[in-house]
Write a protein that holds these residues in place. Structure first.
Motif, PDB file in Angstrom:
ATOM      1  N   ARG A 121      -6.758   0.335  -1.199  1.00  0.00           N
ATOM      2  CA  ARG A 121      -5.971   0.472  -0.068  1.00  0.00           C
ATOM      3  C   ARG A 121      -5.357   1.491  -0.234  1.00  0.00           C
ATOM      4  NH1 ARG A 121      -5.655  -3.723   3.434  1.00  0.00           N
ATOM      5  NH2 ARG A 121      -6.424  -5.672   2.888  1.00  0.00           N
TER       6      ARG A 121
ATOM      7  N   VAL B 246      -9.061   1.082   6.419  1.00  0.00           N
ATOM      8  CA  VAL B 246      -8.157   0.008   5.649  1.00  0.00           C
ATOM      9  C   VAL B 246      -7.229  -0.401   6.814  1.00  0.00           C
ATOM     10  CG1 VAL B 246      -6.092   0.044   4.191  1.00  0.00           C
ATOM     11  CG2 VAL B 246      -8.089   1.003   3.294  1.00  0.00           C
TER      12      VAL B 246
ATOM     13  N   VAL C  96     -10.244  -3.210  -0.222  1.00  0.00           N
ATOM     14  CA  VAL C  96     -11.038  -3.711   0.797  1.00  0.00           C
ATOM     15  C   VAL C  96     -12.442  -3.479   0.403  1.00  0.00           C
ATOM     16  CG1 VAL C  96     -11.623  -3.079   3.307  1.00  0.00           C
ATOM     17  CG2 VAL C  96      -9.193  -2.914   2.293  1.00  0.00           C
TER      18      VAL C  96
ATOM     19  N   SER D 159     -10.855  -8.671   1.405  1.00  0.00           N
ATOM     20  CA  SER D 159      -9.985  -7.759   1.124  1.00  0.00           C
ATOM     21  C   SER D 159      -8.826  -8.458   0.408  1.00  0.00           C
ATOM     22  CB  SER D 159      -9.529  -7.085   2.404  1.00  0.00           C
ATOM     23  OG  SER D 159      -8.950  -8.241   3.323  1.00  0.00           O
TER      24      SER D 159
ATOM     25  N   MET E 149       0.920  -1.371  -0.012  1.00  0.00           N
ATOM     26  CA  MET E 149       0.130  -0.132   0.144  1.00  0.00           C
ATOM     27  C   MET E 149       1.061   1.255  -0.082  1.00  0.00           C
ATOM     28  SD  MET E 149      -2.876   1.182   2.668  1.00  0.00           S
ATOM     29  CE  MET E 149      -1.993   1.463   4.181  1.00  0.00           C
TER      30      MET E 149
ATOM     31  N   THR F 184      -1.673   7.269   2.283  1.00  0.00           N
ATOM     32  CA  THR F 184      -2.478   7.324   2.860  1.00  0.00           C
ATOM     33  C   THR F 184      -3.025   8.805   3.537  1.00  0.00           C
ATOM     34  OG1 THR F 184      -1.439   7.032   4.851  1.00  0.00           O
ATOM     35  CG2 THR F 184      -2.203   5.103   4.035  1.00  0.00           C
TER      36      THR F 184
ATOM     37  N   CYS G 159      -9.295   5.479   4.750  1.00  0.00           N
ATOM     38  CA  CYS G 159      -7.901   5.184   5.056  1.00  0.00           C
ATOM     39  C   CYS G 159      -7.965   4.526   6.632  1.00  0.00           C
ATOM     40  CB  CYS G 159      -7.021   6.384   5.000  1.00  0.00           C
ATOM     41  SG  CYS G 159      -6.373   6.913   3.325  1.00  0.00           S
TER      42      CYS G 159
END
Length: 141
Positions: free
Chosen positions: A48, A14, A30, A25, A1, A4, A11
């Motif tokens: 993600r 996640v 997700v 997921s 990932m 974010t 986020c």
């Protein structure tokens, strides 16, 4: 990932900082139940990695979200006996986007459902949301 956003609700889902009824997921996506459902089984598929909207999402993440959305649509149709499915993405506030992390709505449709688009989100029954999420999760394979 990769990226974010510490202020982004999705986020935080996640990252496991906010609870959600996760259906599935993988390394890029997700899928979880919408807590303001338009119909029974309404789920969201997100990348993600944070991307504000359709214009910013990485093409590989977009493809992964589309594939996960298709899988969720098939699962909802078979498991919940939906008569149809709406896949909806809203890009920008004027297009009804309310959470600014790219997401795809997977909305099962039923012949007698009252949904008229656009729907006005309202709180759903959390017990039903969680039970439906578990039912879908069991059949997501």
């Amino acid at each position: 990932m990769s990226a974010t956003d510490p202020d982004c609700l999705f986020c935080k889902i996640v990252a496991g900082e906010i609870p959600a009824t996760i259906v599935a997921s993988d390394e890029r996506t997700v899928t979880f139940m919408d807590i303001n459902p338009a119909t029974r089984g309404h789920a969201l598929v997100i990348p993600r990695a944070h991307a504000r909207d359709l214009l910013e999402i990485d093409p590989d993440d977009l493809a992964a979200v589309a594939q996960a959305g298709q899988h969720m649509a098939r699962t909802a149709k078979a498991t919940l006996r939906a008569d149809g499915i709406n896949l909806i993405n809203s890009c920008g506030a004027d297009a009804w986007q309310t959470v600014f992390h790219f997401h795809l709505h997977v909305i099962p449709r039923y012949r007698d459902d009252p949904l008229q688009l656009p729907w006005v989100p309202g709180p759903g029954d959390m017990d039903q949301i969680q039970a439906t999420g578990l039912e879908l999760k069991e059949h997501y394979a």
